[in-house]
Write an enzyme that holds these catalytic residues in place. Sequence first.
Site, mmCIF file in Angstrom:
data_model
loop_
_atom_site.group_PDB
_atom_site.id
_atom_site.type_symbol
_atom_site.label_atom_id
_atom_site.label_comp_id
_atom_site.label_asym_id
_atom_site.label_seq_id
_atom_site.Cartn_x
_atom_site.Cartn_y
_atom_site.Cartn_z
ATOM 1 N N ASP A 77 2.119 -2.872 4.208
ATOM 2 C CA ASP A 77 3.401 -2.747 3.494
ATOM 3 C C ASP A 77 4.492 -3.325 4.395
ATOM 4 O O ASP A 77 4.331 -3.345 5.619
ATOM 5 C CB ASP A 77 3.703 -1.289 3.136
ATOM 6 C CG ASP A 77 4.614 -1.185 1.906
ATOM 7 O OD1 ASP A 77 4.101 -0.968 0.787
ATOM 8 O OD2 ASP A 77 5.846 -1.337 2.064
ATOM 9 N N PRO B 162 3.281 4.380 -0.921
ATOM 10 C CA PRO B 162 2.951 5.425 0.040
ATOM 11 C C PRO B 162 1.474 5.809 0.122
ATOM 12 O O PRO B 162 1.140 6.812 0.743
ATOM 13 C CB PRO B 162 3.777 6.611 -0.482
ATOM 14 C CG PRO B 162 3.796 6.412 -1.966
ATOM 15 C CD PRO B 162 3.839 4.923 -2.181
ATOM 16 N N GLY B 163 0.598 5.029 -0.495
ATOM 17 C CA GLY B 163 -0.822 5.224 -0.204
ATOM 18 C C GLY B 163 -1.658 5.911 -1.265
ATOM 19 O O GLY B 163 -2.824 6.227 -1.008
ATOM 20 N N SER B 164 -1.129 6.104 -2.458
ATOM 21 C CA SER B 164 -1.944 6.749 -3.501
ATOM 22 C C SER B 164 -3.223 5.957 -3.752
ATOM 23 O O SER B 164 -4.323 6.520 -3.811
ATOM 24 C CB SER B 164 -1.160 6.846 -4.818
ATOM 25 O OG SER B 164 -0.049 7.672 -4.643
ATOM 26 N N LYS B 165 -3.049 4.638 -3.885
ATOM 27 C CA LYS B 165 -4.222 3.832 -4.235
ATOM 28 C C LYS B 165 -5.067 3.532 -2.995
ATOM 29 O O LYS B 165 -6.290 3.465 -3.078
ATOM 30 C CB LYS B 165 -3.789 2.546 -4.952
ATOM 31 C CG LYS B 165 -3.048 2.861 -6.244
ATOM 32 C CD LYS B 165 -2.509 1.645 -6.942
ATOM 33 C CE LYS B 165 -1.541 2.016 -8.054
ATOM 34 N NZ LYS B 165 -0.222 2.516 -7.592
ATOM 35 N N CYS C 66 3.865 -1.588 -12.638
ATOM 36 C CA CYS C 66 4.255 -0.514 -13.562
ATOM 37 C C CYS C 66 5.438 -1.004 -14.377
ATOM 38 O O CYS C 66 6.451 -0.327 -14.487
ATOM 39 C CB CYS C 66 4.555 0.782 -12.815
ATOM 40 S SG CYS C 66 5.753 0.609 -11.495
ATOM 41 N N ASP D 125 -0.879 -4.289 -5.815
ATOM 42 C CA ASP D 125 -0.062 -3.380 -6.638
ATOM 43 C C ASP D 125 1.396 -3.634 -6.260
ATOM 44 O O ASP D 125 1.989 -2.898 -5.479
ATOM 45 C CB ASP D 125 -0.492 -1.934 -6.328
ATOM 46 C CG ASP D 125 0.235 -0.914 -7.169
ATOM 47 O OD1 ASP D 125 0.357 -1.123 -8.386
ATOM 48 O OD2 ASP D 125 0.688 0.105 -6.607
ATOM 49 N N ALA E 287 0.772 -1.239 0.000
ATOM 50 C CA ALA E 287 0.000 0.000 0.000
ATOM 51 C C ALA E 287 0.803 1.289 0.000
ATOM 52 O O ALA E 287 0.282 2.342 -0.353
ATOM 53 C CB ALA E 287 -0.933 0.000 1.219
ATOM 54 N N ASP F 206 4.784 -8.641 6.005
ATOM 55 C CA ASP F 206 5.030 -9.183 4.672
ATOM 56 C C ASP F 206 3.690 -9.704 4.151
ATOM 57 O O ASP F 206 3.091 -10.601 4.754
ATOM 58 C CB ASP F 206 6.062 -10.315 4.791
ATOM 59 C CG ASP F 206 6.498 -10.834 3.423
ATOM 60 O OD1 ASP F 206 5.677 -10.844 2.489
ATOM 61 O OD2 ASP F 206 7.674 -11.226 3.300
HETATM 62 C C1 LIG Z 1 4.369 -0.344 -6.355
HETATM 63 S S1 LIG Z 1 4.678 -0.010 -4.680
HETATM 64 C C2 LIG Z 1 3.042 0.285 -4.059
HETATM 65 C C3 LIG Z 1 2.490 1.643 -4.382
HETATM 66 C C4 LIG Z 1 1.189 1.896 -3.661
HETATM 67 N N1 LIG Z 1 0.202 0.871 -3.990
HETATM 68 C C5 LIG Z 1 0.615 3.259 -3.978
HETATM 69 O O1 LIG Z 1 -0.244 3.359 -4.849
HETATM 70 O O2 LIG Z 1 1.026 4.245 -3.359
HETATM 71 C C6 LIG Z 1 5.008 -1.584 -4.016
HETATM 72 C C7 LIG Z 1 5.105 -1.603 -2.509
HETATM 73 O O3 LIG Z 1 5.232 -2.973 -2.099
HETATM 74 C C8 LIG Z 1 5.969 -2.990 -0.911
HETATM 75 N N2 LIG Z 1 6.411 -4.393 -0.719
HETATM 76 C C9 LIG Z 1 7.465 -5.041 -1.269
HETATM 77 N N3 LIG Z 1 7.492 -6.326 -0.865
HETATM 78 C C10 LIG Z 1 6.428 -6.482 -0.039
HETATM 79 C C11 LIG Z 1 5.932 -7.584 0.719
HETATM 80 N N4 LIG Z 1 6.518 -8.793 0.676
HETATM 81 N N5 LIG Z 1 4.828 -7.393 1.496
HETATM 82 C C12 LIG Z 1 4.212 -6.178 1.527
HETATM 83 N N6 LIG Z 1 4.645 -5.105 0.840
HETATM 84 C C13 LIG Z 1 5.743 -5.260 0.069
HETATM 85 C C14 LIG Z 1 7.064 -1.972 -1.137
HETATM 86 O O4 LIG Z 1 7.589 -1.526 0.085
HETATM 87 C C15 LIG Z 1 6.294 -0.881 -1.904
HETATM 88 O O5 LIG Z 1 5.844 0.108 -1.011
#
Ligand SMILES: C[S@@+](CC[C@H](N)C(=O)[O-])C[C@H]1O[C@@H](n2cnc3c(N)ncnc32)[C@H](O)[C@@H]1O
Length: 313
Positions: free
Chosen positions: A130, A109-112, A241, A188, A107, A157
Amino acid sequence: MEPPERYRAIVDDFAAFRAACERPLPSAVRVNTITATVADVRAALEAAGVAYEPVDWHEELFVLPDDSPGANWPYFHGWIHGQEEVSAVPAAVLAPEPGERVWDACAAPGSKATQLAALMDDRGEVVATDNNLGRISALRTNTERLGTTNIAVTHEDARNHSLKPFGGAEYDRALPFGGAEYDRALVDVPCSCEGTIRKNPDAFDEWSMSHVRGISGVQKDILERAVQATKAGGSVVYSTCTFAPEENEAVLDHVLDSEDCELVEFDLPLDHRGGVTEWQGEEFDPSVRLAKRIYPHFNDTGGFFCAKLEVTG
Ligand SMILES: C[S@@+](CC[C@H](N)C(=O)[O-])C[C@H]1O[C@@H](n2cnc3c(N)ncnc32)[C@H](O)[C@@H]1O
Protein backbone atom coordinates in the site's frame (compact mmCIF):
# COMPACT_ATOMS: atom_id res chain seq x y z
CA MET A 1 -24.78 13.86 -14.68
CA GLU A 2 -24.00 12.64 -11.14
CA PRO A 3 -24.67 9.40 -9.24
CA PRO A 4 -27.04 7.76 -8.72
CA GLU A 5 -28.92 9.32 -11.69
CA ARG A 6 -26.12 8.67 -14.19
CA TYR A 7 -26.67 4.89 -13.75
CA ARG A 8 -30.43 4.88 -14.50
CA ALA A 9 -29.84 3.34 -17.95
CA ILE A 10 -27.69 0.43 -16.75
CA VAL A 11 -29.30 -0.57 -13.42
CA ASP A 12 -32.37 -2.84 -13.41
CA ASP A 13 -35.21 -1.68 -11.13
CA PHE A 14 -33.68 1.74 -10.59
CA ALA A 15 -36.24 2.73 -7.90
CA ALA A 16 -35.25 -0.30 -5.78
CA PHE A 17 -31.57 0.56 -6.35
CA ARG A 18 -32.10 4.12 -5.07
CA ALA A 19 -34.07 2.90 -2.06
CA ALA A 20 -31.37 0.34 -1.16
CA CYS A 21 -28.68 3.04 -1.37
CA GLU A 22 -30.50 4.89 1.42
CA ARG A 23 -30.69 1.91 3.81
CA PRO A 24 -27.84 1.34 6.29
CA LEU A 25 -25.60 -1.64 5.62
CA PRO A 26 -25.78 -4.57 8.07
CA SER A 27 -22.50 -5.38 9.89
CA ALA A 28 -20.79 -8.58 8.78
CA VAL A 29 -17.79 -10.57 9.98
CA ARG A 30 -15.54 -13.20 8.41
CA VAL A 31 -14.30 -16.15 10.44
CA ASN A 32 -10.49 -16.15 10.54
CA THR A 33 -9.81 -19.83 9.84
CA ILE A 34 -6.13 -19.40 10.82
CA THR A 35 -7.14 -19.15 14.48
CA ALA A 36 -10.66 -20.57 14.75
CA THR A 37 -13.25 -22.78 13.09
CA VAL A 38 -16.74 -21.72 12.09
CA ALA A 39 -18.06 -23.85 14.98
CA ASP A 40 -15.66 -22.12 17.44
CA VAL A 41 -16.95 -18.71 16.35
CA ARG A 42 -20.63 -19.70 16.52
CA ALA A 43 -20.08 -20.98 20.08
CA ALA A 44 -18.10 -17.87 21.07
CA LEU A 45 -20.71 -15.45 19.69
CA GLU A 46 -23.47 -17.37 21.47
CA ALA A 47 -21.49 -17.34 24.75
CA ALA A 48 -20.96 -13.58 24.35
CA GLY A 49 -24.68 -13.05 23.67
CA VAL A 50 -24.02 -11.65 20.16
CA ALA A 51 -26.80 -12.43 17.65
CA TYR A 52 -25.59 -13.63 14.25
CA GLU A 53 -27.10 -14.79 10.99
CA PRO A 54 -25.39 -17.08 8.49
CA VAL A 55 -24.75 -15.85 4.95
CA ASP A 56 -26.07 -18.26 2.29
CA TRP A 57 -23.23 -18.09 -0.21
CA HIS A 58 -20.24 -18.16 2.18
CA GLU A 59 -20.16 -20.32 5.31
CA GLU A 60 -17.36 -18.24 6.90
CA LEU A 61 -19.40 -15.02 6.89
CA PHE A 62 -21.98 -13.95 9.48
CA VAL A 63 -24.21 -10.88 9.62
CA LEU A 64 -24.42 -9.32 13.12
CA PRO A 65 -27.82 -7.59 13.08
CA ASP A 66 -27.51 -5.83 16.47
CA ASP A 67 -23.79 -5.42 17.00
CA SER A 68 -20.73 -3.78 15.55
CA PRO A 69 -18.11 -6.28 14.40
CA GLY A 70 -15.29 -5.03 16.65
CA ALA A 71 -17.20 -4.95 19.95
CA ASN A 72 -16.87 -8.54 21.16
CA TRP A 73 -14.12 -10.83 22.46
CA PRO A 74 -13.90 -13.15 19.40
CA TYR A 75 -12.82 -10.00 17.50
CA PHE A 76 -10.13 -9.05 20.05
CA HIS A 77 -8.82 -12.63 19.99
CA GLY A 78 -8.50 -12.53 16.20
CA TRP A 79 -11.19 -15.15 15.57
CA ILE A 80 -13.27 -12.83 13.40
CA HIS A 81 -12.67 -9.81 11.20
CA GLY A 82 -15.24 -7.14 10.31
CA GLN A 83 -15.69 -7.47 6.56
CA GLU A 84 -18.78 -6.78 4.55
CA GLU A 85 -20.13 -9.51 2.30
CA VAL A 86 -19.09 -8.11 -1.08
CA SER A 87 -15.60 -7.37 0.22
CA ALA A 88 -15.12 -11.14 0.64
CA VAL A 89 -15.77 -11.75 -3.07
CA PRO A 90 -12.39 -10.93 -4.73
CA ALA A 91 -10.17 -13.16 -2.57
CA ALA A 92 -12.69 -16.02 -2.96
CA VAL A 93 -12.57 -15.51 -6.75
CA LEU A 94 -8.74 -15.38 -6.78
CA ALA A 95 -8.77 -18.65 -4.75
CA PRO A 96 -5.04 -18.91 -3.95
CA GLU A 97 -3.59 -22.28 -2.93
CA PRO A 98 -1.36 -22.90 0.12
CA GLY A 99 2.31 -22.40 -0.84
CA GLU A 100 1.70 -19.95 -3.70
CA ARG A 101 3.12 -16.41 -4.12
CA VAL A 102 0.41 -13.78 -4.22
CA TRP A 103 0.58 -9.99 -4.57
CA ASP A 104 -2.09 -7.82 -2.98
CA ALA A 105 -1.36 -4.54 -4.79
CA CYS A 106 -3.61 -2.23 -2.70
CA ALA A 107 -3.81 -4.06 0.58
CA ALA A 108 -4.59 -1.73 3.48
CA PRO A 109 -6.29 -2.15 5.90
CA GLY A 110 -5.93 -5.83 5.09
CA SER A 111 -9.38 -7.43 4.96
CA LYS A 112 -8.60 -9.18 1.71
CA ALA A 113 -4.87 -9.79 2.39
CA THR A 114 -5.73 -11.62 5.62
CA GLN A 115 -8.50 -13.52 3.81
CA LEU A 116 -5.92 -14.58 1.18
CA ALA A 117 -3.60 -15.75 3.97
CA ALA A 118 -6.44 -17.78 5.50
CA LEU A 119 -7.33 -19.35 2.13
CA MET A 120 -3.63 -20.34 1.84
CA ASP A 121 -3.65 -21.90 5.35
CA ASP A 122 -1.04 -19.25 6.23
CA ARG A 123 1.46 -21.00 3.88
CA GLY A 124 3.30 -19.50 0.88
CA GLU A 125 3.64 -15.70 0.62
CA VAL A 126 1.31 -12.76 0.38
CA VAL A 127 3.13 -9.53 -0.47
CA ALA A 128 0.76 -6.82 0.80
CA THR A 129 1.51 -3.40 -0.72
CA ASP A 130 0.00 0.00 0.00
CA ASN A 131 1.23 3.55 -0.56
CA ASN A 132 -0.47 5.08 2.48
CA LEU A 133 1.56 4.86 5.71
CA GLY A 134 -1.41 5.52 7.99
CA ARG A 135 -3.40 2.72 6.39
CA ILE A 136 -0.34 0.44 6.47
CA SER A 137 -0.37 0.79 10.23
CA ALA A 138 -3.94 -0.61 10.26
CA LEU A 139 -2.83 -3.35 7.86
CA ARG A 140 -0.01 -4.39 10.22
CA THR A 141 -2.35 -4.35 13.22
CA ASN A 142 -4.81 -6.61 11.40
CA THR A 143 -2.14 -9.07 10.23
CA GLU A 144 -0.94 -9.34 13.85
CA ARG A 145 -4.38 -9.57 15.48
CA LEU A 146 -5.40 -12.28 13.01
CA GLY A 147 -2.20 -14.28 13.61
CA THR A 148 -0.97 -14.41 10.00
CA THR A 149 2.68 -15.31 9.42
CA ASN A 150 2.84 -15.41 5.60
CA ILE A 151 2.14 -11.71 4.89
CA ALA A 152 5.01 -9.33 4.02
CA VAL A 153 3.95 -5.67 4.05
CA THR A 154 5.57 -3.25 1.58
CA HIS A 155 5.13 0.52 1.50
CA GLU A 156 5.35 1.61 -2.13
CA ASP A 157 3.38 2.84 -5.10
CA ALA A 158 1.96 -0.29 -6.71
CA ARG A 159 2.42 1.28 -10.16
CA ASN A 160 6.19 0.97 -9.67
CA HIS A 161 6.19 -2.31 -7.72
CA SER A 162 9.55 -3.95 -8.13
CA LEU A 163 10.34 -7.64 -7.81
CA LYS A 164 13.98 -6.65 -7.19
CA PRO A 165 13.81 -6.68 -3.37
CA PHE A 166 12.64 -10.24 -3.82
CA GLY A 167 15.44 -11.05 -6.28
CA GLY A 168 14.04 -10.31 -9.76
CA ALA A 169 11.85 -12.49 -11.92
CA GLU A 170 13.54 -15.89 -11.45
CA TYR A 171 12.65 -18.17 -8.57
CA ASP A 172 15.57 -18.68 -6.17
CA ARG A 173 14.92 -20.57 -2.94
CA ALA A 174 17.78 -18.71 -1.22
CA LEU A 175 16.13 -15.31 -1.76
CA PRO A 176 13.43 -13.83 0.43
CA PHE A 177 10.09 -14.92 -1.03
CA GLY A 178 11.92 -16.91 -3.71
CA GLY A 179 12.26 -13.82 -5.88
CA ALA A 180 9.82 -15.08 -8.49
CA GLU A 181 6.91 -13.51 -10.31
CA TYR A 182 3.57 -14.04 -8.65
CA ASP A 183 1.19 -16.95 -9.13
CA ARG A 184 -1.75 -14.61 -8.55
CA ALA A 185 -2.47 -10.96 -7.87
CA LEU A 186 -5.34 -9.10 -6.26
CA VAL A 187 -5.93 -5.54 -7.49
CA ASP A 188 -8.52 -3.94 -5.19
CA VAL A 189 -7.91 -0.40 -6.34
CA PRO A 190 -8.68 3.00 -4.81
CA CYS A 191 -11.89 4.24 -6.42
CA SER A 192 -14.73 6.75 -6.16
CA CYS A 193 -16.41 4.42 -3.62
CA GLU A 194 -19.97 4.95 -4.87
CA GLY A 195 -20.85 1.41 -3.79
CA THR A 196 -20.09 2.25 -0.15
CA ILE A 197 -23.03 4.71 -0.01
CA ARG A 198 -24.89 2.55 2.56
CA LYS A 199 -22.10 2.97 5.12
CA ASN A 200 -20.80 6.33 3.90
CA PRO A 201 -23.87 8.50 3.15
CA ASP A 202 -21.57 11.28 1.82
CA ALA A 203 -20.18 9.10 -0.98
CA PHE A 204 -22.38 10.65 -3.70
CA ASP A 205 -21.90 14.22 -2.37
CA GLU A 206 -18.11 13.81 -2.49
CA TRP A 207 -18.26 12.50 -6.10
CA SER A 208 -16.70 14.48 -8.96
CA MET A 209 -16.07 13.63 -12.60
CA SER A 210 -12.52 14.93 -12.34
CA HIS A 211 -11.79 12.47 -9.50
CA VAL A 212 -13.29 9.60 -11.54
CA ARG A 213 -11.09 10.52 -14.52
CA GLY A 214 -7.95 10.89 -12.40
CA ILE A 215 -8.39 7.72 -10.38
CA SER A 216 -9.16 5.75 -13.53
CA GLY A 217 -5.61 6.51 -14.77
CA VAL A 218 -4.13 5.23 -11.49
CA GLN A 219 -6.29 2.09 -11.69
CA LYS A 220 -5.09 1.34 -15.23
CA ASP A 221 -1.44 1.68 -14.22
CA ILE A 222 -1.80 -0.52 -11.12
CA LEU A 223 -3.66 -3.24 -13.03
CA GLU A 224 -1.02 -3.17 -15.79
CA ARG A 225 1.76 -3.62 -13.22
CA ALA A 226 -0.10 -6.55 -11.64
CA VAL A 227 -0.46 -8.33 -14.98
CA GLN A 228 3.26 -7.76 -15.71
CA ALA A 229 4.29 -9.11 -12.28
CA THR A 230 2.19 -12.29 -12.58
CA LYS A 231 3.52 -15.36 -14.36
CA ALA A 232 1.93 -16.65 -17.59
CA GLY A 233 -1.07 -18.79 -16.74
CA GLY A 234 -1.50 -16.95 -13.43
CA SER A 235 -4.65 -15.11 -12.37
CA VAL A 236 -5.31 -11.47 -11.57
CA VAL A 237 -8.55 -10.31 -9.92
CA TYR A 238 -9.57 -6.67 -10.37
CA SER A 239 -12.15 -5.14 -8.03
CA THR A 240 -13.68 -1.80 -7.07
CA CYS A 241 -16.52 -0.68 -4.83
CA THR A 242 -17.92 1.67 -7.44
CA PHE A 243 -20.46 1.65 -10.27
CA ALA A 244 -18.61 4.01 -12.67
CA PRO A 245 -17.79 2.21 -15.96
CA GLU A 246 -14.83 4.62 -16.32
CA GLU A 247 -13.25 2.84 -13.30
CA ASN A 248 -14.46 -0.64 -14.17
CA GLU A 249 -14.99 -1.83 -17.75
CA ALA A 250 -12.89 1.04 -19.24
CA VAL A 251 -9.93 -0.02 -17.07
CA LEU A 252 -10.30 -3.65 -18.19
CA ASP A 253 -10.62 -2.58 -21.83
CA HIS A 254 -7.39 -0.58 -21.53
CA VAL A 255 -5.42 -3.44 -19.98
CA LEU A 256 -6.74 -6.01 -22.48
CA ASP A 257 -5.15 -3.77 -25.13
CA SER A 258 -1.86 -3.02 -23.42
CA GLU A 259 -0.93 -6.34 -21.70
CA ASP A 260 -0.95 -10.07 -22.49
CA CYS A 261 -4.10 -11.15 -20.69
CA GLU A 262 -7.72 -12.13 -21.18
CA LEU A 263 -10.87 -11.99 -19.11
CA VAL A 264 -12.18 -15.34 -17.87
CA GLU A 265 -15.52 -16.55 -16.53
CA PHE A 266 -15.93 -17.31 -12.82
CA ASP A 267 -18.77 -18.41 -10.54
CA LEU A 268 -20.34 -15.85 -8.27
CA PRO A 269 -23.14 -17.15 -6.07
CA LEU A 270 -24.60 -13.66 -5.54
CA ASP A 271 -27.19 -12.02 -7.79
CA HIS A 272 -25.30 -9.82 -10.27
CA ARG A 273 -25.21 -8.45 -13.82
CA GLY A 274 -22.43 -8.73 -16.39
CA GLY A 275 -20.11 -5.85 -17.26
CA VAL A 276 -21.44 -3.19 -19.65
CA THR A 277 -19.93 -3.17 -23.14
CA GLU A 278 -20.95 0.41 -24.00
CA TRP A 279 -21.00 3.59 -21.92
CA GLN A 280 -21.73 7.14 -23.02
CA GLY A 281 -20.79 6.43 -26.63
CA GLU A 282 -17.65 4.42 -25.83
CA GLU A 283 -17.54 0.73 -26.75
CA PHE A 284 -15.48 -1.76 -24.77
CA ASP A 285 -14.03 -5.15 -25.65
CA PRO A 286 -17.02 -7.56 -25.69
CA SER A 287 -15.31 -9.82 -23.14
CA VAL A 288 -15.86 -7.20 -20.38
CA ARG A 289 -19.30 -8.87 -20.14
CA LEU A 290 -17.51 -11.56 -18.08
CA ALA A 291 -16.98 -9.03 -15.25
CA LYS A 292 -19.66 -8.95 -12.53
CA ARG A 293 -21.60 -5.94 -11.24
CA ILE A 294 -23.20 -6.32 -7.81
CA TYR A 295 -25.85 -3.74 -6.93
CA PRO A 296 -27.06 -3.02 -3.35
CA HIS A 297 -30.69 -3.99 -4.04
CA PHE A 298 -29.83 -7.44 -5.43
CA ASN A 299 -28.46 -9.09 -2.27
CA ASP A 300 -28.86 -6.41 0.44
CA THR A 301 -25.12 -5.64 0.30
CA GLY A 302 -22.83 -2.81 -0.74
CA GLY A 303 -22.16 -2.20 -4.44
CA PHE A 304 -19.19 -3.94 -6.03
CA PHE A 305 -17.41 -4.79 -9.29
CA CYS A 306 -15.15 -7.80 -9.84
CA ALA A 307 -13.34 -9.28 -12.85
CA LYS A 308 -10.89 -12.15 -13.30
CA LEU A 309 -8.04 -12.09 -15.81
CA GLU A 310 -5.69 -14.82 -16.93
CA VAL A 311 -2.15 -13.79 -17.88
CA THR A 312 -1.37 -15.19 -21.33
CA GLY A 313 2.18 -14.10 -22.08
C1 LIG B 1 -10.04 -0.13 -1.72
S1 LIG B 1 -8.68 0.22 -0.69
C2 LIG B 1 -8.02 -1.40 -0.40
C3 LIG B 1 -8.77 -2.20 0.62
C4 LIG B 1 -8.04 -3.48 0.96
N1 LIG B 1 -7.81 -4.28 -0.24
C5 LIG B 1 -8.78 -4.31 1.98
O1 LIG B 1 -9.50 -5.23 1.59
O2 LIG B 1 -8.66 -4.05 3.18
C6 LIG B 1 -7.51 0.88 -1.79
C7 LIG B 1 -6.14 1.07 -1.18
O3 LIG B 1 -5.25 1.47 -2.23
C8 LIG B 1 -4.26 2.28 -1.66
N2 LIG B 1 -3.59 2.98 -2.78
C9 LIG B 1 -3.98 4.09 -3.45
N3 LIG B 1 -3.11 4.38 -4.44
C10 LIG B 1 -2.16 3.42 -4.39
C11 LIG B 1 -0.97 3.18 -5.14
N4 LIG B 1 -0.61 3.97 -6.17
N5 LIG B 1 -0.19 2.11 -4.81
C12 LIG B 1 -0.55 1.29 -3.78
N6 LIG B 1 -1.66 1.48 -3.04
C13 LIG B 1 -2.45 2.53 -3.34
C14 LIG B 1 -5.01 3.15 -0.68
O4 LIG B 1 -4.14 3.67 0.30
C15 LIG B 1 -6.03 2.15 -0.12
O5 LIG B 1 -5.55 1.58 1.08
